[in-house]
Scaffold this active site. Structure first.
Site, short mmCIF file in Angstrom:
data_model
loop_
_atom_site.label_atom_id
_atom_site.label_comp_id
_atom_site.label_asym_id
_atom_site.label_seq_id
_atom_site.Cartn_x
_atom_site.Cartn_y
_atom_site.Cartn_z
N ASP A 18 30.10 24.48 46.41
CA ASP A 18 29.29 23.30 46.14
C ASP A 18 30.25 22.11 46.03
O ASP A 18 31.44 22.22 46.33
CB ASP A 18 28.39 23.50 44.91
CG ASP A 18 29.14 23.47 43.58
OD1 ASP A 18 30.39 23.33 43.57
OD2 ASP A 18 28.47 23.57 42.53
N CYS A 75 32.71 26.90 42.93
CA CYS A 75 31.91 25.81 42.36
C CYS A 75 32.78 25.17 41.28
O CYS A 75 33.99 25.41 41.24
CB CYS A 75 30.56 26.30 41.84
SG CYS A 75 30.60 27.39 40.40
N THR A 77 33.12 25.55 37.95
CA THR A 77 33.77 26.54 37.08
C THR A 77 33.94 27.90 37.75
O THR A 77 34.65 28.75 37.23
CB THR A 77 32.91 26.78 35.83
OG1 THR A 77 31.61 27.24 36.28
CG2 THR A 77 32.75 25.52 35.00
N HIS A 108 40.65 47.83 41.80
CA HIS A 108 39.68 48.58 41.00
C HIS A 108 38.23 48.32 41.38
O HIS A 108 37.39 49.19 41.19
CB HIS A 108 39.86 48.24 39.50
CG HIS A 108 41.11 48.82 38.92
ND1 HIS A 108 41.36 48.85 37.56
CD2 HIS A 108 42.20 49.38 39.51
CE1 HIS A 108 42.55 49.42 37.34
NE2 HIS A 108 43.08 49.75 38.51
N HIS A 143 37.78 54.77 40.96
CA HIS A 143 37.18 53.44 41.11
C HIS A 143 36.05 53.45 42.13
O HIS A 143 35.10 52.69 42.01
CB HIS A 143 38.25 52.42 41.49
CG HIS A 143 39.37 52.39 40.50
ND1 HIS A 143 39.18 52.01 39.18
CD2 HIS A 143 40.68 52.72 40.62
CE1 HIS A 143 40.32 52.11 38.53
NE2 HIS A 143 41.25 52.54 39.38
C1 RB5 Z 1 28.04 21.31 39.31
O1 RB5 Z 1 28.15 20.12 38.60
C2 RB5 Z 1 28.46 22.48 38.45
O2 RB5 Z 1 27.49 22.76 37.52
C3 RB5 Z 1 28.73 23.68 39.32
O3 RB5 Z 1 29.72 23.38 40.24
C4 RB5 Z 1 29.22 24.92 38.62
O4 RB5 Z 1 30.29 24.64 37.79
C5 RB5 Z 1 28.19 25.74 37.96
O5 RB5 Z 1 28.45 26.83 37.44
#
Ligand code: RB5
Length: 153
Positions: A18, A75, A77, A108, A143
């Site tokens: 994203d 994304c 995080t 694993h 595994h």
């Molecule tokens: C987008 O702002 C953010 O929420 C997305 O990239 C991600 O971190 C969600 O888990």
């Protein structure tokens, strides 16, 4: 469930992200291409705000179609897109933050998708993790039994 002992050098690597992963995707795509890997870029392609489940779905489709052998999702995080990706039974997506996780998710877990947080993981660490993900074989054995249990849910 299909499991890969190793990710072959000729296997296509799909990338999707994203807006929170756009910059890191560009870095990892360039790294893969410089090393001679074939890549499939599933977007996003600009910084507009988009929804990470859409890109996890694109990855799931690419892997189930055989358009790529493994993938990288990013994304902000790495959390949302890994939750989304792991809803697909053929995906084993591993959110990693260091080399140890990148190696162990192959040894694993036979992870077929490597996940990063574009806002939490630096470029050099991500590149190191990517190299380990691609080079490290699945150990199988006990595994394999555990991976098979995931598939039987
Ligand atoms: C987008 O702002 C953010 O929420 C997305 O990239 C991600 O971190 C969600 O888990």
């Amino acid at each position: 469930m299909v499991t890969a002992q190793v990710i072959g050098e000729s296997d296509i690597v799909a990338l999707a992200c994203d807006h929170g992963g756009l910059a890191l995707k560009a870095v990892l795509k360039a790294t893969l291409e410089e090393s001679g890997r074939s890549v499939l870029d599933l977007g996003t392609h600009d910084g507009s705000s988009v929804d990470y489940p859409v890109y996890a779905a694109r990855m799931a489709e690419a892997l189930s179609n055989g358009d790529a052998a493994c993938g990288i999702l990013i994304c902000g995080t790495g959390i949302g897109i890994s939750i989304a990706a792991n809803r697909y039974p053929h995906i084993r997506a591993a959110l990693v933050h260091d080399a140890f996780g990148a190696r162990l998710c192959r040894q694993h877990n036979d992870a077929n998708v490597l996940v990063f947080g574009g806002r939490t993981t630096g470029e050099e660490i991500a590149k190191d993790c990517l190299r380990l993900f691609l080079e490290t074989p699945f150990e199988g054995g006990r595994h394999q039994r555990r991976v098979d249990m995931l598939a039987s849910k």
